[in-house]
Enzyme design. Structure first.
Site, mmCIF file in Angstrom:
data_model
loop_
_atom_site.group_PDB
_atom_site.id
_atom_site.type_symbol
_atom_site.label_atom_id
_atom_site.label_comp_id
_atom_site.label_asym_id
_atom_site.label_seq_id
_atom_site.Cartn_x
_atom_site.Cartn_y
_atom_site.Cartn_z
ATOM 1 N N ASP A 16 -6.344 -5.779 5.491
ATOM 2 C CA ASP A 16 -7.477 -5.363 4.670
ATOM 3 C C ASP A 16 -8.408 -6.556 4.455
ATOM 4 O OD1 ASP A 16 -9.035 -3.785 3.074
ATOM 5 O OD2 ASP A 16 -7.776 -3.979 1.295
ATOM 6 N N TYR B 273 0.811 -1.216 0.000
ATOM 7 C CA TYR B 273 0.000 0.000 0.000
ATOM 8 C C TYR B 273 0.849 1.272 0.000
ATOM 9 C CZ TYR B 273 -4.551 -2.105 0.836
ATOM 10 O OH TYR B 273 -5.720 -2.797 0.707
ATOM 11 N N ASP C 3 -3.220 -17.762 5.284
ATOM 12 C CA ASP C 3 -4.286 -18.609 4.728
ATOM 13 C C ASP C 3 -4.864 -19.543 5.797
ATOM 14 O OD1 ASP C 3 -1.615 -19.336 4.408
ATOM 15 O OD2 ASP C 3 -2.049 -20.923 2.988
ATOM 16 N N LYS D 163 2.496 -14.043 6.045
ATOM 17 C CA LYS D 163 2.700 -15.032 4.986
ATOM 18 C C LYS D 163 4.216 -15.230 4.840
ATOM 19 C CE LYS D 163 0.957 -17.545 1.699
ATOM 20 N NZ LYS D 163 0.308 -18.810 1.973
#
Ligand code: NAP
Length: 413
Positions: A297, A152, A273, A219
């Protein structure tokens, strides 16, 4: 002359909130004015009822978005940021991001320009709200999303542009990283300083509000030096600054037979995940979640859906110097001016703002009364279409019903 004053800070940075305080607001575009009017009615009603006139908010409008453009020729007038900085806390409705006019999202600009590095999104079930979960009452999580970096940060170049070609040539020639000539390029910075200040805020929040764990969502198995580093720095921060009140999940199993010691906050981490699965399957195992920008987000909208959707989800953007409280949904332009949409997201963001001012009695009263109003079955169209037997009310009628409930609770107490 008005006796209202600005919020200030003492020498230790603690907020000094006058009883008659000035709070700036941006009403927002599209349905922003509708939900802002409703939220203001509820916030004023709660403060009036709870403090009996001893405390009061004087609202100061900041023209921004379409209104700002009409009045000043600027979407985000220069003084808007200065006014927010000066007054320490502000509240805003959603703002349109004009597409294809070379203007960055105003919302992202406000967060980055004011260094509002923690996007705080509490997700808690309000009884009576339709939910796709079997046990939505088990959901009580607060997402701390890093707000200033990650993909971002706005560092990106279009495929085929001279800038992208220059970066590709550098990566090929100097870094021996091969990538297609036609690749678009985005940069994902994640820093130790910004990670640690976010995680510190998340742990402090967990301690202040009785949450049993802080989960570092990342992640890092794939993006080792960004997301993986976020996780490492998160654990480091817990050890460096919160050793007395935290314990890692690893220690819980190795030293404490799988049961966290009384009063300690468990610091754990989950691959992104997997966390998406676990918040569905075992939501009661998670409290505060700290995570980089993009994961934050995704997970905050997914969690909001578990408790009935974005119309009910509040949000705050908090930095060390100031904070901006905002509805988490967009401007829903097709309903603009119809007095129709659900104002709960902005109302609950207003309650978070009152918590920030330490006017918690009024904040709690708003949350309770909103819940009671939903239970009574008088709800806006978005909830009514999912609650059999409910009555559809407009945005302002819903707000008035909450204020009436606040008054009734006052009389009963
Ligand atoms: P949106 O405004 O959130 O609306 C999408 C749909 O969500 C609406 O059509 C409506 O669904 C439902 N919805 C949103 N707010 C609601 C409310 N208060 N009550 C009930 N239902 C609500 O998303 P968008 O259409 O993608 O975005 C429109 C504009 O908002 C864009 O310019 C975008 O950039 C901006 N935006 C601003 C912010 C912000 O200021 N923080 C955040 C996101 C988007 P139904 O039609 O099914 O009833």
């Amino acid at each position: 002359m008005s006796s209202a004053e600005k919020i200030t800070r003492d020498a230790n940075g603690k907020l000094i909130v006058p009883d008659h305080v000035i709070i700036p607001f941006i009403e927002g575009d599209g349905t922003g004015p509708d939900i802002w009017r409703a939220a203001r009615t509820v916030i004023n009603g709660a403060v009036e009822h709870v403090y009996g006139g001893r405390r009061k908010i004087e609202w100061k409008e900041i023209p921004a978005g379409e209104k700002g453009y009409e009045q000043t020729g600027q979407w985000l007038p220069e003084q808007a940021l200065e006014i927010i900085r000066e007054h320490v806390a502000a509240i805003k409705g959603p703002l349109t991001t004009p597409v294809g006019k070379g203007i960055r999202s105003l919302n992202v600009t406000i967060r980055q320009a004011l260094d509002l590095y923690a996007c705080v999104r509490p997700v808690k079930y309000v009884e009576g709200v339709p939910s796709p979960m079997k046990h939505p009452e088990k959901i009580n999580m607060v997402v701390f999303r890093e707000n200033t970096e990650d993909v971002y940060a706005g560092i990106e170049w279009q495929s085929g542009s001279p800038e992208a070609q220059k970066v590709i040539a550098f990566l090929r020639d100097e870094m021996k990283a091969d990538l297609p000539e036609t690749a678009g390029i985005g940069v994902k910075p994640i820093s130790e300083k910004n990670t640690k200040r976010l995680v510190a805020r998340a742990i402090t929040y967990a301690a202040d509000n009785g949450y049993p764990s802080v989960t570092l969502m990342h992640k890092g198995n794939i993006m080792k030096f960004t997301e993986g580093a976020f996780c490492t720095w998160g654990y480091e921060k817990a050890k460096e600054s919160f050793a007395g009140i935290t314990v890692t999940e690893d220690e819980v199993y190795k030293k404490y037979d799988g049961k966290a010691p009384e009063g300690k906050i468990v610091i754990k981490d989950r691959i992104a995940d997997m966390l998406f699965q676990q918040v569905l399957l075992r939501p009661d195992e998670f409290g505060v979640i700290a995570t980089p920008n993009l994961n934050g987000d995704y997970i905050s909208d997914a969690l909001a859906a578990q408790v009935g959707g974005l119309g009910m989800a509040p949000g705050a953007n908090i930095g060390d110097k100031c904070a901006v409280f905002e509805a988490t949904h967009g401007t829903a332009p097709k309903y603009a001016g119809l007095d129709k949409v659900n104002p709960s997201s902005l109302i609950l963001s207003g309650a978070m703002m009152l918590d920030y001012l330490n006017w918690t009695e009024a904040a709690d009263r708003i949350r309770q009364s909103l819940g009671e109003t939903v239970k009574s079955g008088n709800v806006t169209y978005d909830l009514a279409r999912q609650i059999p037997g409910s009555r559809t009310v407009g945005c302002s009628e819903f707000a008035n019903a909450i204020v009436e409930t606040i008054g009734r609770m006052e009389d009963d107490s």
